[in-house]
Design an enzyme around this catalytic site. Structure first.
Site, PDB file in Angstrom:
ATOM      1  N   HIS A 269       0.836  -1.222   0.000  1.00 15.52           N
ATOM      2  CA  HIS A 269       0.000   0.000   0.000  1.00 15.52           C
ATOM      3  C   HIS A 269       0.869   1.270   0.000  1.00 15.52           C
ATOM      4  O   HIS A 269       0.908   1.955  -0.991  1.00 15.52           O
ATOM      5  CB  HIS A 269      -1.003   0.042   1.169  1.00 15.52           C
ATOM      6  N   ASP A 320      -4.895  -8.387  -3.015  1.00 15.70           N
ATOM      7  CA  ASP A 320      -5.180  -8.145  -1.599  1.00 15.70           C
ATOM      8  C   ASP A 320      -6.446  -8.848  -1.091  1.00 15.70           C
ATOM      9  O   ASP A 320      -6.435 -10.044  -0.846  1.00 15.70           O
ATOM     10  CB  ASP A 320      -5.226  -6.631  -1.356  1.00 15.70           C
TER      11      ASP A 320
END
Ligand SMILES: [Zn+2]
Length: 451
Positions: A269, A320
């Site tokens: 991220h 993810d």
């Protein structure tokens, strides 16, 4: 010779080539020859691109896709997600996790990913007690990879605390928690589990600066033995605020100051970074693991990918939470999030390459680095090949980079024809060859988990 494939065009390490024959021997590319005619025995067709590494997955979360889109009381927009996650943690045993993971991995192959980097943190049983075999769930993930055919980079996750400053873990985290000795045993077990899996690699994943103390983070990189090291960092603004309150530094700033961040590292991220921070990451040669669809779904924010890439920064793409699985969809979301932020077009393109080509090249290189492997359609590499279905109208009249641009921005989902993993065709006409069986097993698992 095991297999001979032929394509109208292929994206090779030095660019596009036409009329390309690729021979495969024992799962690896034996030769690549351009400018040759198709022979009647050649398989393949369409346009070939290299298989991509998915740099970040929690496969079991696939079971929650589409079930977490309502708001709860008191404006808590994480409420439905957390409720469902707790229900899963109460009911999901090894069989259910394996079934959900195997189908998610098959869907990754259908979506153009030939390797998954599984960031794996379910170590204990639903009561929070370590399984008799500490690597029980790791073994199920390895089995799911074998059932689907996808290459595996297995990242056992170290998770010990509820927040910055080594806070005591909460009840909801009982399935994640290990100590350092137990974790070292788990990493060793993961190496044994994957020893006979072609192209598998193993690394370590300190979960985040919230879940790992500074003392633990000093020890964990040594356990990777040169393999990849991944960590969640700076995903949401609250994490930045909490890190500032704890240390006086922002999460990425703290990590760069206190950890040996280098090319082995992948920062997952890294959404909320200052220019000093992202320039620091680029200078260290680490990869940023962007998960554009999940970051959009969770409302995380937008990483400054265009500026970072221009400064030489490396990134890979992860799915993810697996709310949707597809390489083209992830790259499109990445580009569009940048355009919406910067109010410009073609922001990830450069002087030599179109948007689609630049996105693909960066994600391929960053993905291979973050997975701890090499990649690309070159002699000696694993024969991980994705063919695009250029019979589709979306590709009519396209060649070169325009094929990638049309795939990412203009083609409908399902524009992948075949996928070969280590030379074995695992997806044909856009569908995993074992999809029916994997789906049936996963439907049975969902009955248990969602009951
Ligand atoms: Zn994650």
């Amino acid at each position: 010779m095991d297999l001979t494939l032929w394509f109208d065009a292929a994206l090779l390490p030095d660019g596009w080539a036409r009329d390309v024959r690729i021979t495969v021997s024992h799962g690896r590319i034996g030769s690549v020859t351009a400018g040759v005619g198709r022979s009647p025995t050649d398989a393949g067709g369409g346009v070939a691109v290299p298989g991509m590494t998915n740099v970040h997955s929690h496969a079991f979360q696939r079971a929650m896709a589409g079930l977490t889109e309502a708001r709860g009381p008191s404006n808590d927009d994480f409420w439905t997600w957390r409720e469902l996650m707790y229900r899963f943690l109460d009911r999901g045993g090894p069989d259910e996790i394996e079934a959900i993971t195997a189908l998610a991995f098959a869907e990754m192959l259908e979506g153009g990913f030939t390797r998954v980097t599984e960031f794996h943190y379910l170590h204990n049983d639903p009561k929070g007690v370590a399984y008799a075999d500490r690597s029980e769930i790791s073994g199920r993930i390895a089995a799911a990879a074998q059932a689907s055919g996808i290459a595996l980079t297995l990242l056992p996750v170290f998770y010990a605390h509820a927040g910055f400053g080594a806070q005591t873990p909460a009840q909801g985290q009982r399935r994640f928690i290990t100590d350092l000795d137990g974790f070292a045993d788990l990493v060793g077990a993961c190496r044994r589990l994957t020893a006979n899996m072609p192209d598998a690699s193993v690394g370590v994943a300190p979960h985040s600066l919230r879940a790992v103390s500074a003392e633990e983070l000093a020890i964990l990189p040594g356990l990777a033995q040169g393999g990849p090291i991944h960590i969640h960092v700076a995903e949401q603004t609250k994490e930045v605020e909490d890190c500032l309150a704890w240390s006086g530094a922002r999460p990425v700033e703290w990590l760069l100051d206190h950890a040996p961040v280098d090319a082995r590292w992948c920062l997952i991220h890294a959404t909320h970074v200052t220019e000093t921070e992202w320039r620091g990451v680029a200078a260290r040669g680490a990869v940023v693991g962007l998960c554009p669809i999940t970051e959009a779904n969770l409302g995380d924010g937008v990483f400054p990918a265009a500026a970072y890439m221009r400064a030489g920064g490396r990134f890979g793409i992860g799915t993810d939470s697996n709310v949707q699985i597809g390489l083209a969809e992830e790259l499109r979301m990445l580009e569009y999030s940048q355009r919406l932020t910067l109010r410009g077009r073609a922001v990830m393109a450069d002087a030599q390459r179109s948007t689609g080509r630049a996105l693909f090249d960066h994600a391929l290189a960053g993905g291979a680095q973050a997975g701890g492997v090499a990649g690309g359609l070159a002699v000696g590499q694993a024969a991980d090949i994705v063919s695009l279905d250029t019979r589709r109208f979306a590709f009519a009249g396209r060649s070169g980079d325009a094929v990638l641009d049309s795939w990412l921005f203009g083609a409908p989902t399902g524009s992948i024809a075949s996928v070969w993993r280590a030379g074995r065709e695992v997806v044909r006409e856009g569908r995993h060859l074992d999809r029916d069986a994997l789906e049936a097993r996963c439907r049975a698992a969902l009955k248990v988990v969602l009951a």
